[in-house]
Design a protein around this motif. Structure first.
Motif, PDB file in Angstrom:
ATOM      1  N   VAL A 152      39.686 -64.585  36.680  1.00 11.38           N
ATOM      2  CA  VAL A 152      39.781 -65.891  37.345  1.00 11.38           C
ATOM      3  C   VAL A 152      40.852 -65.846  38.432  1.00 11.38           C
ATOM      4  CG1 VAL A 152      40.462 -68.304  37.058  1.00 11.38           C
ATOM      5  CG2 VAL A 152      38.882 -67.248  35.435  1.00 11.38           C
ATOM      6  N   VAL A 153      41.990 -65.238  38.117  1.00 10.38           N
ATOM      7  CA  VAL A 153      43.072 -65.124  39.094  1.00 10.38           C
ATOM      8  C   VAL A 153      42.626 -64.318  40.306  1.00 10.38           C
ATOM      9  CG1 VAL A 153      45.354 -64.130  39.518  1.00 10.38           C
ATOM     10  CG2 VAL A 153      44.921 -65.393  37.421  1.00 10.38           C
TER      11      VAL A 153
ATOM     12  N   ARG B 249      41.391 -64.688  32.134  1.00  7.00           N
ATOM     13  CA  ARG B 249      42.397 -65.183  33.068  1.00  7.00           C
ATOM     14  C   ARG B 249      42.570 -64.219  34.243  1.00  7.00           C
ATOM     15  NH1 ARG B 249      46.652 -68.565  31.431  1.00  7.00           N
ATOM     16  NH2 ARG B 249      46.336 -67.804  29.305  1.00  7.00           N
TER      17      ARG B 249
ATOM     18  N   ALA C 263      47.717 -68.266  37.622  1.00  4.95           N
ATOM     19  CA  ALA C 263      47.292 -67.877  36.281  1.00  4.95           C
ATOM     20  C   ALA C 263      47.834 -68.783  35.181  1.00  4.95           C
ATOM     21  CB  ALA C 263      47.719 -66.440  36.005  1.00  4.95           C
ATOM     22  N   LYS C 264      48.684 -69.730  35.543  1.00  4.13           N
ATOM     23  CA  LYS C 264      49.313 -70.629  34.567  1.00  4.13           C
ATOM     24  C   LYS C 264      50.138 -69.844  33.549  1.00  4.13           C
ATOM     25  CE  LYS C 264      45.690 -74.176  34.860  1.00  4.13           C
ATOM     26  NZ  LYS C 264      44.701 -74.979  34.087  1.00  4.13           N
TER      27      LYS C 264
ATOM     28  N   ASN D 150      41.039 -64.222  26.085  1.00  6.29           N
ATOM     29  CA  ASN D 150      40.076 -65.001  26.863  1.00  6.29           C
ATOM     30  C   ASN D 150      40.393 -66.496  26.784  1.00  6.29           C
ATOM     31  OD1 ASN D 150      38.493 -62.877  27.852  1.00  6.29           O
ATOM     32  ND2 ASN D 150      37.360 -62.749  25.938  1.00  6.29           N
ATOM     33  N   SER D 151      41.414 -66.888  27.512  1.00  4.31           N
ATOM     34  CA  SER D 151      41.842 -68.281  27.543  1.00  4.31           C
ATOM     35  C   SER D 151      42.470 -68.578  28.894  1.00  4.31           C
ATOM     36  CB  SER D 151      42.852 -68.545  26.428  1.00  4.31           C
ATOM     37  OG  SER D 151      43.398 -69.838  26.552  1.00  4.31           O
ATOM     38  N   LEU D 152      42.351 -69.825  29.316  1.00  6.25           N
ATOM     39  CA  LEU D 152      42.962 -70.258  30.568  1.00  6.25           C
ATOM     40  C   LEU D 152      44.093 -71.256  30.311  1.00  6.25           C
ATOM     41  CD1 LEU D 152      39.774 -70.739  32.783  1.00  6.25           C
ATOM     42  CD2 LEU D 152      41.337 -68.794  32.737  1.00  6.25           C
ATOM     43  N   LYS D 153      44.484 -71.412  29.023  1.00  7.53           N
ATOM     44  CA  LYS D 153      45.564 -72.322  28.683  1.00  7.53           C
ATOM     45  C   LYS D 153      46.889 -71.778  29.212  1.00  7.53           C
ATOM     46  CE  LYS D 153      43.572 -74.172  24.390  1.00  7.53           C
ATOM     47  NZ  LYS D 153      43.775 -74.332  22.929  1.00  7.53           N
ATOM     48  N   ARG D 154      47.774 -72.693  29.618  1.00  6.40           N
ATOM     49  CA  ARG D 154      49.095 -72.275  30.088  1.00  6.40           C
ATOM     50  C   ARG D 154      49.806 -71.515  28.966  1.00  6.40           C
ATOM     51  NH1 ARG D 154      52.309 -73.032  34.197  1.00  6.40           N
ATOM     52  NH2 ARG D 154      50.795 -74.439  35.179  1.00  6.40           N
TER      53      ARG D 154
END
Length: 241
Positions: free
Chosen positions: A6-7, A3, A52-53, A194-198
């Protein structure tokens, strides 16, 4: 860490805009008020959080002293900890940070903007000066500070705490100020998984420990009591299945 990277990638244009602006606001010659500085800091945090959710929930705000300075002592889980507190904290808030981390890009500009204090590991005299500076600012200027007694956060994968270091509580004794145990929950998920979940990070302010309550306690005793209260809140969390 996924995350986090990605941000950084998605926020490239925002970084190019906000980093110079933070540096500019931090310069004394610009004569920006603390309200303006803090508003910018919170704007940066909220914009980054949306990308970043990451949602942030503040609980126990009524426990924060309304007047005068105080020090929040919180557990430490990752890069988002200080941002989680500052995002919802209404009063101008500064933090104590390791000098090496504070040299990093963006961290430096953010620390300058929020008037943070650097501390050098392995340099006792500098550490005493840093902790004394915090005490002076809290006692004489009514400042609010955030300190992480664990020091670092390593690779946290849950909400458990490591042993608190009692040395940083010197600031509270010197300032004779309220000590606010602050519980940070699930912040390790923000940039450490390692997750992009809110995800939602929760900040809970516990009732303050006033100087009259701890003045006769030894520093390690106060440190242990703050950690005990934080651990007691964490123990209330649902167990992982």
């Amino acid at each position: 860490m996924l995350r986090f990277y990605v941000v950084i990638i998605l926020s490239a244009f925002d970084i190019a805009y906000f980093v110079p602006k933070m540096a500019s606001y931090a310069k004394k010659k610009k004569n920006k008020s603390r309200e303006e500085k803090y508003a910018l800091a919170q704007q940066v945090i909220r914009k980054m959080s949306r990308t970043a959710k990451i949602d942030t929930e503040a609980v126990g705000v009524e426990n924060l002293p309304c007047e005068g300075g105080y020090i929040m002592y919180a557990n430490h889980q990752g890069k988002y900890d200080a941002l989680a507190v500052m995002r919802e904290h209404k009063r101008f808030c500064s933090a104590l940070m390791d000098s090496e981390r504070a040299k990093m890009f963006i961290a430096k500009q953010f620390m300058d903007l929020t008037e943070g204090v650097r501390i050098e590991k392995g340099h006792p005299r500098q550490q005493i000066r840093a902790l004394t500076e915090i005490a002076d600012r809290v006692r004489d200027g009514g400042d609010v500070f955030l300190i992480f007694p664990e020091g670092g956060y390593g690779k946290k994968v849950d909400n458990t705490t490591e042993k608190f270091n009692y040395g940083c509580f010197i600031s509270a004794y010197k300032a004779k100020c309220p000590v606010v145990p602050t519980v940070i929950i699930d912040s390790y998920k923000a940039f450490g998984v390692n997750s992009l979940k809110r995800t939602t990070v929760k900040v809970k302010y516990l009732p303050p420990i006033m100087y009259d309550e701890y003045k006769d306690m030894k520093t390690p005793e106060l440190c242990a009591e703050v950690q005990r209260r934080i651990d007691a809140e964490i123990a209330k969390l649902p167990k992982k299945i």
